[in-house]
Design an enzyme around this catalytic site. Structure first.
Site, PDB file in Angstrom:
ATOM      1  N   LYS B  57      -9.261   5.067  -9.119  1.00 47.19           N
ATOM      2  CA  LYS B  57      -8.999   6.628  -8.576  1.00 47.19           C
ATOM      3  C   LYS B  57      -7.290   6.811  -9.548  1.00 47.19           C
ATOM      4  CE  LYS B  57      -9.818   6.170  -3.570  1.00 47.19           C
ATOM      5  NZ  LYS B  57      -9.045   6.103  -2.703  1.00 47.19           N
ATOM      6  N   GLN B 101      -4.311   3.266   0.740  1.00 54.46           N
ATOM      7  CA  GLN B 101      -5.295   2.047   0.738  1.00 54.46           C
ATOM      8  C   GLN B 101      -5.952   1.485   2.380  1.00 54.46           C
ATOM      9  OE1 GLN B 101      -8.036   3.406  -1.621  1.00 54.46           O
ATOM     10  NE2 GLN B 101      -9.343   2.090  -0.406  1.00 54.46           N
ATOM     11  N   ASP B 124      -5.590  12.211   1.521  1.00 52.42           N
ATOM     12  CA  ASP B 124      -6.921  11.139   2.090  1.00 52.42           C
ATOM     13  C   ASP B 124      -7.180  12.729   3.153  1.00 52.42           C
ATOM     14  OD1 ASP B 124      -7.831   9.665   0.559  1.00 52.42           O
ATOM     15  OD2 ASP B 124      -6.558   8.122   2.136  1.00 52.42           O
TER      16      ASP B 124
END
Lengths: 309, 309
Positions: B57, B101, B124
């Site tokens: 990412k 994460q 997200d």
């Protein structure tokens, strides 16, 4: 299945049973020293169908012993006035459940109104946080009609685990919450139902709907399309839940409420079927009462500092 | 479909195209006088797979010109410490996107963490309000993998309107958002895709999965079950999207990444198919970048007082 055809799922009888259970639950709650749970309905304008719905809800509340009140506001009410009223109710510690009867007049944003209700008093389950929780199978207020259908299935001993369910209609208050509940994993906060769900809607081609419906153990139709579900689409022994409510005029000129299902045709094939009226309708009201009692109990927990929030 | 079998959907190539487009968009944005968009990843513990994901990412962000940083916290970090760090990032006006994460260590509540991120920086799409918006087809941050699959279909000219889509897997970050996007009505804020969606999962009996898969125009598998989708389950010409990522050891003792689909078998039947790796994976990263740029633009609007919030 008897020779007479499908077993009728009597929503009125089941709703009455639930009302009795709730009355008992409420009595015990009050005997423990809590105040009587309360539900406020806000009705903007004078839509006759809305009047009828709200009136049914208030009658049920009264039967159970829930303190209830309908606040009537004229159709000319501004969005700001309605939001102010909701804010007052949010801050009123004597109010447990708030229900804004939809639809609101066109000059008022339905989303803003649903979003203004305190999620803890949102007995309709329309606040985005509550919808997010439902989507994640977290404990929340489940929209009443979808919850009512689940309860009908449960009390009629219809199994969902590993079964095929066709849901027709994807409305945010019925069809979609229905699919969210039915497909869900049992390893979560909300009870999971573990069905394979086929989400059908206005852009599902008719031949595909028939193909999927014939494989379905349960058909749930919530579209408002009269005669959408025909006998040739039904697997013998399947369970049919009709959520449709459409007012039609018969050839004799009489006004009549019908569902989405060709009832007379399908009852010869199905194993279980709900009538319209007297099927899902009364369950929607009963689940509003379930949600109101739940709101009252949760709010009391918070007040006593024993919530995990 | 050529004699060679299915057309390969090259996710790496499509993701690269998107990165180039985003780089251009970002350049224009900065030329208009805005500061460079920024993305912060928070990585708790030292899971090697998570390390790899975050690193991919960050590489993509750098390529596009997004300012990025990984905050590393030890596995012993308490929930409180992590929530405090998220709060800091929420309040830092130089931060546009925040990505925690997952998975976080077991002593930390994943739901609390997702819920702590400011919904406006939630690239997200895991905050309950954003999940609620997605469920209602309101504009929001769509979870990256589901959004990436939609983009793959779009750029490969695969039609969804009125088509049958089997989605295998109902995870809250992939399978379920996938079904929410695919079945949705086009008359809403988010683009609607109007497919009939069949939601399959671990409790769908294998023979039922086969029955539905053979009728599907599109099969999307996101289960982590190796070889779940076999050639005899595929309709000739169908499109197969493989979201699975499983590390296996070959008979020769080599480590290898595979998906849910019997790729060699299915490519002979399908019309389109994604490889693993190089299919959906790169798209997840590209969509995170899309969401970060979107967050930056929305936050700038709010600052300039031109938001409707």
């Amino acid at each position: 299945m008897s020779d007479e055809g499908a077993k009728l799922i009597d929503g009125k009888k089941i709703a009455d049973d639930i009302h009795k259970e709730l009355r008992q639950e409420l009595t015990e709650w009050v005997e423990q020293g809590h105040r009587i749970p309360s539900l406020i309905a806000v009705l903007v304008g004078e839509d006759p169908a809305s009047e009828k719905y709200v009136s049914n809800k208030m009658i049920a509340a009264k039967k159970i012993g829930i303190k209830s009140q309908t606040i009537r506001m004229p159709v000319s009410t501004s969005e700001e006035e309605l939001l102010k009223k909701i804010d007052e109710l949010n801050n009123d510690s004597d109010v447990d459940g708030i229900l804004i009867q939809l639809p609101v007049p066109e000059h008022i944003s339905e989303r803003k109104v649903c979003q203004a209700v305190d999620p803890r008093k949102d007995v309709d389950g329309f606040h985005l946080t509550n919808i997010g929780k439902l989507t994640c199978n977290l404990d929340t207020f489940v929209p009443c009609t979808a919850l009512g259908v689940i309860e009908l299935l449960k009390r009629s001993h219809i199994k969902t685990f590993g079964k095929n369910v066709v849901v027709c209609g994807r409305s945010k208050n019925v069809g979609l919450p229905m699919t969210l509940l039915l497909h869900s994993d049992y390893r979560n906060e909300l009870p999971g139902h573990e069905a394979t769900v086929i989400m059908c809607h206005r852009n599902t081609p008719p031949e595909e709907l028939t193909f999927f419906a014939k494989r379905a153990d349960i058909i749930i139709s919530a579209t408002g399309v009269v005669n959408l579900i025909k006998p040739e689409m039904v697997k013998p022994g399947a369970c049919i839940i009709d959520v449709g409510i459409t007012r039609i005029t018969t050839p004799e000129g009489k006004s009549k409420i019908v569902g989405d299902v060709d009832f007379e045709g399908c009852r010869r094939i199905a194993g279980h079927i709900t009538p319209v009226p007297g099927g899902v309708g009364p369950m929607t009201v009963a689940m509003l009462m379930v949600n109101t009692l739940k709101a009252a109990k949760k709010l009391a927990e918070v007040k006593n500092g024993c919530s995990d929030h």
